[in-house]
Design a protein around this motif. Structure first.
Motif, PDB file in Angstrom:
ATOM      1  N   PRO A  87     -15.820  16.809  -3.968  1.00  0.00           N
ATOM      2  CA  PRO A  87     -14.374  16.956  -4.123  1.00  0.00           C
ATOM      3  C   PRO A  87     -13.591  16.267  -2.995  1.00  0.00           C
ATOM      4  CG  PRO A  87     -15.504  19.062  -4.350  1.00  0.00           C
ATOM      5  CD  PRO A  87     -16.485  18.102  -3.769  1.00  0.00           C
ATOM      6  N   ILE A  88     -12.312  16.036  -3.286  1.00  0.00           N
ATOM      7  CA  ILE A  88     -11.421  15.376  -2.343  1.00  0.00           C
ATOM      8  C   ILE A  88     -10.489  16.412  -1.725  1.00  0.00           C
ATOM      9  CG2 ILE A  88      -9.517  13.712  -2.172  1.00  0.00           C
ATOM     10  CD1 ILE A  88     -10.861  12.113  -4.366  1.00  0.00           C
ATOM     11  N   LEU A  89     -10.233  16.265  -0.431  1.00  0.00           N
ATOM     12  CA  LEU A  89      -9.286  17.160   0.222  1.00  0.00           C
ATOM     13  C   LEU A  89      -7.896  16.946  -0.364  1.00  0.00           C
ATOM     14  CD1 LEU A  89     -10.390  16.889   3.965  1.00  0.00           C
ATOM     15  CD2 LEU A  89     -10.809  18.770   2.396  1.00  0.00           C
ATOM     16  N   SER A  90      -7.228  18.030  -0.660  1.00  0.00           N
ATOM     17  CA  SER A  90      -5.916  17.966  -1.297  1.00  0.00           C
ATOM     18  C   SER A  90      -4.927  17.163  -0.462  1.00  0.00           C
ATOM     19  CB  SER A  90      -5.388  19.386  -1.507  1.00  0.00           C
ATOM     20  OG  SER A  90      -4.117  19.363  -2.097  1.00  0.00           O
ATOM     21  N   ASP A  91      -4.201  16.268  -1.144  1.00  0.00           N
ATOM     22  CA  ASP A  91      -3.155  15.441  -0.529  1.00  0.00           C
ATOM     23  C   ASP A  91      -3.682  14.533   0.576  1.00  0.00           C
ATOM     24  OD1 ASP A  91      -1.103  16.463  -2.138  1.00  0.00           O
ATOM     25  OD2 ASP A  91      -0.895  18.214  -0.830  1.00  0.00           O
ATOM     26  N   SER A  92      -4.959  14.200   0.539  1.00  0.00           N
ATOM     27  CA  SER A  92      -5.504  13.300   1.561  1.00  0.00           C
ATOM     28  C   SER A  92      -5.497  11.848   1.111  1.00  0.00           C
ATOM     29  CB  SER A  92      -6.945  13.701   1.900  1.00  0.00           C
ATOM     30  OG  SER A  92      -7.814  13.406   0.819  1.00  0.00           O
ATOM     31  N   GLU A  93      -5.225  11.610  -0.191  1.00  0.00           N
ATOM     32  CA  GLU A  93      -5.379  10.265  -0.728  1.00  0.00           C
ATOM     33  C   GLU A  93      -4.144   9.402  -0.481  1.00  0.00           C
ATOM     34  OE1 GLU A  93      -2.925  12.114  -3.865  1.00  0.00           O
ATOM     35  OE2 GLU A  93      -4.523  12.803  -2.546  1.00  0.00           O
ATOM     36  N   ASN A  94      -4.399   8.115  -0.300  1.00  0.00           N
ATOM     37  CA  ASN A  94      -3.346   7.107  -0.247  1.00  0.00           C
ATOM     38  C   ASN A  94      -3.767   5.977  -1.178  1.00  0.00           C
ATOM     39  OD1 ASN A  94      -1.468   8.032   1.989  1.00  0.00           O
ATOM     40  ND2 ASN A  94      -3.442   8.081   3.039  1.00  0.00           N
TER      41      ASN A  94
END
Length: 487
Positions: A87-94
């Motif tokens: 899973p991806i950490l919430s709001d970590s993506e750009n």
């Protein structure tokens, strides 16, 4: 849905993202950066060559801060991308759109994507665009979409070993041309076959590769160059820190192929068995020749300065180790059908008095060329090492020449192979000695080895053309000795 992997970059040369080449033995793919190094997985049967030094420092953040680049699916089409790790950490993506500006010679440019223009599933890592980014941002010929993100992994897992299973093994060749790969980071403590290359098959070839300051962590069959080697390794240097559970070495985790003219430095630690300064496990018909390790080694069982364990055959010849080891000086353990010959370890620097193979020598003996060339003088030596084409030794400037230990002729252009031993008389005195009315002529001479290499010579004393006396002396390069003869 398009599934793409970590650090997938836009293709050049029509198909693969390399500097040049077609992947054949005559025209290998050219690798100039760490992204291209990672992309070797695209063709595991091709041939590769390094064309520049590579600083792989960024791999220490890979798979925690992932850079993911996906190809454009088409204007006007719904676009979906699947990140490589989740899973991806919430709001970590750009998210960015990428294109080449051909008015500036094809320079890559990026523009951030508004978070309202896509949806992301943080559990699966799936990112979906409702409209084509071309239309959203009014940019012609968008080539790709880049996504930076953070996973919930406790540690970055770093570089992904190339070809990590027997079914998916590397079968090509990799030539370094003397270029250096430095600061490689791999942290996969739950995985097998861990290294720059995970699993290599019969016919694989590695030559003239230098890897410095690597950090590699795995479970079993762990090494800086290859976890599980079935091919040919020649003129390779591996330096760094390696940790594993079993079958772990600085250069290779397990060797079923051949290794020659290679060496390792650094530190290797194993929690269980088969831990070696150069190779963890050497098995079957595997051979090791003209190699050495200065690395420190620790483990529980079958721990060796050069090789942790040898079994079901295999040979080691013309090799040595000097690193501190919590086991056997040269070899930790071996079965009866495995052979070790013409090989040595330093009993002082290693702290090991015994070994499953090889002969122990003092530090002075390990820096003496006679240990490796004089069969009559050196216990454990059955045939002289090659100090013309393969090895060098120089005691005059040890700090510049492997601290006085033998070194491989190819490894560093700064190493001086040294001048041959040559003894000269640098001082000569004659005196008359009278003892109880008896006169004796005393000749005192100072003899110096003006060459760089150590040697044994007979210093002979003649009177009126006849041999009166002689003395056998051993001098390192640059050393001198005072002798006295009486007649």
């Amino acid at each position: 849905m398009l599934f793409l992997g970590l650090l997938v970059v836009p293709a050049v040369n029509g198909q693969f993202p390399f500097e040049g080449g077609s992947g054949t033995e005559e025209d290998p793919y050219q690798i100039a950066n760490v992204e291209q190094l990672q992309s070797i997985w695209r063709d595991l049967t091709a041939h590769y060559v390094l064309v520049d030094d590579i600083d792989a420092s960024e791999t220490e953040t890979w798979n925690l801060d992932d850079e993911f680049i996906g190809e454009k699916l088409g204007i006007g089409m719904k676009m979906e991308f699947q990140t490589y790790h989740s899973p991806i950490l919430s709001d970590s993506e750009n998210v960015y759109v990428r294109w080449r500006d051909w008015s500036e010679n094809g320079v890559w440019k990026e523009k951030p994507v508004d978070k309202n223009d896509y949806e992301i599933n943080y559990e699966t890592g799936k990112i979906t665009f409702d409209e084509s980014p071309d239309e959203l941002y009014n940019i012609e010929d968008i080539d790709s979409v880049k996504i930076d993100y953070r996973t919930i992994d406790e540690h970055p897992r770093g570089f992904d070993p190339v070809g990590q299973t027997w079914r998916n093994r590397f079968k090509g060749s990799f030539h370094g041309r003397g270029n250096v790969i430095k600061n490689l980071y791999i942290c996969r403590p739950d995985e097998e076959n861990v290294g720059l290359f995970g699993y290599t098959g019969d016919g694989t070839e590695f030559r003239n590769v230098r890897i410095e300051n690597a950090k590699v962590i795995g479970n079993g069959r762990v090494g800086i160059l290859v976890g599980m080697n079935g091919g040919e390794v020649s003129k390779v240097f591996a330096n760094g820190n390696v940790a594993g559970f079993v079958k772990t070495g600085l250069l290779l985790g397990r060797n079923c192929g051949s290794v020659s003219s290679s060496y390792s430095t650094g530190y290797v630690e194993g929690k269980n068995w088969g831990i070696g300064g150069l190779i963890g496990i050497n098995s079957g018909d595997a051979t090791v020749s003209n190699c050495y390790s200065t690395g420190n080694v620790s483990g529980r069982v079958d721990v060796g300065g050069l090789i942790g364990r040898m079994f079901r055959g295999g040979k080691v010849t013309n090799s040595y180790s000097i690193g501190e080891v919590t086991g056997g000086g040269l070899v930790g353990g071996k079965t009866s059908e495995s052979e070790v010959s013409n090989s040595f370890w330093d009993v002082e620097t290693s702290g090991a008095k015994t070994s499953a193979g090889g002969a122990g020598k003092t530090t002075r003996e390990m820096k003496d060329i006679r240990t490796f060339t004089n069969v009559e003088w050196s216990m454990g030596l059955s045939k002289s090492w090659d100090f013309e084409e393969v090895w060098g030794i120089n005691n005059v400037n040890p700090e510049q020449n492997n601290n006085g230990y033998p070194f491989l002729g190819w490894q560093d252009e700064n190493h001086d192979l040294g001048d041959p031993a040559h003894f000269e008389i640098i001082n000569f005195e004659v005196s008359l000695e009278i003892v109880e009315s008896s006169e004796s002529l005393v000749v005192s001479v100072e003899v110096k080895n003006v060459g760089d290499l150590g040697a044994v010579r007979e210093v002979e004393f003649f009177v009126n053309g006849e041999l009166e006396d002689s003395e056998r002396v051993n001098l390192f390069g640059g050393e001198n000795i005072n002798l006295s003869f009486t007649t």
